[in-house]
Write an enzyme that holds these catalytic residues in place. Structure first.
Site, PDB file in Angstrom:
ATOM      1  N   ARG A 112       0.853  -1.326  -0.008  1.00  0.00           N
ATOM      2  CA  ARG A 112      -0.001  -0.088  -0.011  1.00  0.00           C
ATOM      3  C   ARG A 112       0.941   1.177  -0.036  1.00  0.00           C
ATOM      4  O   ARG A 112       0.600   2.356  -0.589  1.00  0.00           O
ATOM      5  CB  ARG A 112      -0.949  -0.068   1.312  1.00  0.00           C
ATOM      6  CG  ARG A 112      -2.045  -1.089   1.107  1.00  0.00           C
ATOM      7  CD  ARG A 112      -3.205  -0.722   2.013  1.00  0.00           C
ATOM      8  NE  ARG A 112      -4.401  -1.632   1.856  1.00  0.00           N
ATOM      9  CZ  ARG A 112      -5.168  -2.076   2.584  1.00  0.00           C
ATOM     10  NH1 ARG A 112      -4.917  -1.944   4.113  1.00  0.00           N
ATOM     11  NH2 ARG A 112      -6.054  -2.975   2.166  1.00  0.00           N
ATOM     12  N   LYS A 169     -19.396 -16.238   0.943  1.00  0.00           N
ATOM     13  CA  LYS A 169     -20.906 -15.857   1.309  1.00  0.00           C
ATOM     14  C   LYS A 169     -21.689 -15.386  -0.005  1.00  0.00           C
ATOM     15  O   LYS A 169     -20.971 -14.342  -0.625  1.00  0.00           O
ATOM     16  CB  LYS A 169     -20.905 -15.211   2.369  1.00  0.00           C
ATOM     17  CG  LYS A 169     -20.594 -15.756   3.657  1.00  0.00           C
ATOM     18  CD  LYS A 169     -20.727 -14.821   4.732  1.00  0.00           C
ATOM     19  CE  LYS A 169     -20.698 -15.469   6.017  1.00  0.00           C
ATOM     20  NZ  LYS A 169     -20.532 -14.370   7.257  1.00  0.00           N
ATOM     21  N   GLY A 174     -10.107  -8.387  -0.896  1.00  0.00           N
ATOM     22  CA  GLY A 174      -8.967  -8.650   0.063  1.00  0.00           C
ATOM     23  C   GLY A 174      -8.492  -9.939  -0.140  1.00  0.00           C
ATOM     24  O   GLY A 174      -7.224 -10.081  -0.288  1.00  0.00           O
ATOM     25  N   GLY A 177     -13.451  -3.398  -0.102  1.00  0.00           N
ATOM     26  CA  GLY A 177     -14.781  -2.998   0.106  1.00  0.00           C
ATOM     27  C   GLY A 177     -15.031  -1.944  -0.893  1.00  0.00           C
ATOM     28  O   GLY A 177     -16.258  -2.118  -1.637  1.00  0.00           O
TER      29      GLY A 177
HETATM   30  P1  ADP Z   1     -12.701 -11.244  -1.390  1.00  0.00           P
HETATM   31  O1  ADP Z   1     -12.125 -10.920   0.058  1.00  0.00           O
HETATM   32  O2  ADP Z   1     -11.579 -11.300  -2.390  1.00  0.00           O
HETATM   33  O3  ADP Z   1     -13.904 -10.407  -1.648  1.00  0.00           O
HETATM   34  P2  ADP Z   1     -14.219 -13.375  -0.145  1.00  0.00           P
HETATM   35  O4  ADP Z   1     -13.830 -12.753   1.467  1.00  0.00           O
HETATM   36  O5  ADP Z   1     -15.515 -13.389  -0.383  1.00  0.00           O
HETATM   37  O6  ADP Z   1     -13.206 -12.703  -0.944  1.00  0.00           O
HETATM   38  O7  ADP Z   1     -13.792 -15.075   0.163  1.00  0.00           O
HETATM   39  C1  ADP Z   1     -12.694 -15.375   0.527  1.00  0.00           C
HETATM   40  C2  ADP Z   1     -13.031 -16.641   1.528  1.00  0.00           C
HETATM   41  O8  ADP Z   1     -13.735 -17.514   1.034  1.00  0.00           O
HETATM   42  C3  ADP Z   1     -11.658 -17.317   1.853  1.00  0.00           C
HETATM   43  O9  ADP Z   1     -11.274 -16.988   3.164  1.00  0.00           O
HETATM   44  C4  ADP Z   1     -11.724 -18.776   1.413  1.00  0.00           C
HETATM   45  O10 ADP Z   1     -11.151 -19.717   2.235  1.00  0.00           O
HETATM   46  C5  ADP Z   1     -13.325 -18.726   1.506  1.00  0.00           C
HETATM   47  N1  ADP Z   1     -13.928 -20.011   0.802  1.00  0.00           N
HETATM   48  C6  ADP Z   1     -14.048 -20.039  -0.622  1.00  0.00           C
HETATM   49  N2  ADP Z   1     -14.537 -21.198  -1.126  1.00  0.00           N
HETATM   50  C7  ADP Z   1     -14.685 -21.946   0.135  1.00  0.00           C
HETATM   51  C8  ADP Z   1     -15.251 -23.194   0.431  1.00  0.00           C
HETATM   52  N3  ADP Z   1     -15.540 -24.130  -0.416  1.00  0.00           N
HETATM   53  N4  ADP Z   1     -15.295 -23.511   1.864  1.00  0.00           N
HETATM   54  C9  ADP Z   1     -14.831 -22.767   2.690  1.00  0.00           C
HETATM   55  N5  ADP Z   1     -14.525 -21.435   2.434  1.00  0.00           N
HETATM   56  C10 ADP Z   1     -14.470 -21.054   1.197  1.00  0.00           C
HETATM   57 MG    MG Z   2     -12.697 -11.223   2.279  1.00  0.00          MG
END
Ligand code: ADP
Ligand code: MG
Length: 394
Positions: free
Chosen positions: A34, A196, A349, A372
């Site tokens: 950063r 999620k 993230g 975000g």
């Molecule tokens: P970002 O931060 O890039 O927006 P997210 O926070 O939405 O991404 O998702 C990342 C998380 O999702 C990671 O910690 C990963 O371990 C979890 N994840 C992805 N697929 C699975 C799965 N099948 N089972 C459990 N956790 C998962």
């Molecule tokens: Mg995340």
């Protein structure tokens, strides 16, 4: 457009808002990306401004002085990167800070202490904003990571400045993301993953009207498969989001957006263990197992849908990638994405740490510095920090 290269900085005291919220452990910076991302704007401003006053938040001190969240290590790192002296002020507003700015020699750089030591920062308090604004002649925001926050140093301060603009980092984010949203080369493919559905609903909804194809992976795909009536074993599922998942599946059908879900999975007892149960087709999921990564058939399917893409936007990993056992789906997909002759954009993230972990950050056309803010921008939301500067996403 109100960007730094159109603003007169010569002879001015410039207040530069950066996102210097780096991960710290016992006062040691774990990753300085950063800080390095701010260097182009820093160097540009130093060459022109009379005095440069930097400010940032660090962590969540909740309006109180927390010594562990001091920007001291950051001041030191900026000084090393710029090869010049960078002082740290004991606070971000007040007479002592004002005197330190007064005493700066032309070309001098002062970093203010953590903005969030004052509750006025996150409260967007007008008095705090006015105090900050009174420190300088020109305000420059280059903290893309916080443009979705209506905080004093992001929005409030602008009301009290004659001249306010954005730096090169925000300019770059704006160029790539507005190109993708307003005028994408087609086919336009969204890859959406992560844990999620609830955190990705806005993204999926906005892209229904924009994308040609949507690829869904990660644990969120389990909620979609469950909505279709398939077994998902002990996988992470958001039961309460099943109606919304059904709605998205129907909408994709109505709008003729091709929506792809994984067709096979690497299964295991849980995300922590090395031992897996092997790969299974999505119709044959054991009741005692978790879906933890996408399998090779999914990789082939997703690669097919990407090979003629014109634009790819990616947010969210395909599996529980923190455990190397379950990272292959995500790593394989990054390799595919980076080899496609398309404009490739990624962010989020965890997506950012995934891409850095495989060392592919330079292979992707654009890796957003926002978490975000990246997501909210792609949801089609108006971001307060951009709005304050008159920056619109065409
Ligand atoms: P970002 O931060 O890039 O927006 P997210 O926070 O939405 O991404 O998702 C990342 C998380 O999702 C990671 O910690 C990963 O371990 C979890 N994840 C992805 N697929 C699975 C799965 N099948 N089972 C459990 N956790 C998962
Ligand atoms: Mg995340």
């Amino acid at each position: 457009m109100p960007f730094i290269d159109e603003v007169h900085l010569e002879g001015k005291t410039v207040l530069l808002r950066l996102d210097l919220n780096v991960p710290l452990q016992d006062g040691v910076i774990q990753d300085d990306s950063r800080i390095r991302a701010a260097v182009p704007t820093l160097e540009y401003a130093i060459q022109r401004a009379d005095k440069l006053v930097l400010c940032s938040h660090m962590g969540k001190p909740k309006g109180k002085r927390v010594p562990e969240l001091s920007l001291q290590p950051v001041a030191k790192r900026i000084a090393e990167l710029l090869e010049r002296e960078v002082q740290l002020a004991p606070d971000c507003i007040g007479d002592e800070v004002r005197a330190m700015i007064q005493d700066l020699t032309p070309g001098g750089v002062l970093l203010l202490e953590n903005l969030r030591f004052h509750p006025g920062e996150t409260d967007n308090d007008p008095e705090f904003s006015r105090e900050l604004a009174s420190l300088a002649d020109v305000y420059v925001n280059d903290a893309f990571g916080v443009v979705h926050r209506a905080h004093a140093s992001v929005t409030g301060v602008v009301d009290h400045m004659d001249t306010a603009c954005a730096g090169f980092l925000i300019q770059k984010e704006w160029r790539y993301l507005s190109k993708a949203l307003s005028n994408p080369d087609r086919p336009f493919v969204l890859i959406s993953g992560g844990a999620k559905v609830s955190s990705k609903l806005g993204l999926l909804q906005n892209f229904m009207d924009r994308a040609d194809r949507i690829l869904i992976g990660g644990a969120m795909a389990c909620t979609f498969r469950k909505a279709e009536g398939y077994p998902v074993g002990k996988s992470l599922v958001e039961e309460d989001l099943i109606p919304q998942a059904k709605e998205i599946l129907n909408k994709a059908w109505d709008k003729e957006v091709s929506l792809y879900l994984p067709v096979d999975y690497l299964m295991g007892p849980n995300a922590e263990q090395e031992k897996t149960y092997g790969v299974f087709p999505f119709q044959d999921i054991r009741s005692d197992a978790m879906i933890l990564d996408t399998g090779p058939a999914t990789h082939t399917l997703f690669s097919e849908t990407l090979k003629d893409a014109g634009t790819i936007v990616w947010n969210g990993p395909m599996g529980a990638f923190e455990n190397p056992t379950y990272s292959q789906g995500s790593v394989g997909l990054i390799q595919t994405v980076c080899n496609v002759d398309a404009l490739t954009i990624a962010g989020g993230g965890d997506t950012d740490s995934l891409i850095h972990r495989c060392g592919m950050q330079n292979q992707i056309d654009f890796l957003s510095t926002g978490g975000g803010s990246f997501l909210e921008l792609l949801e089609g939301k108006e971001l307060p920090g951009l709005k304050a500067l008159g920056i619109r996403m065409e």
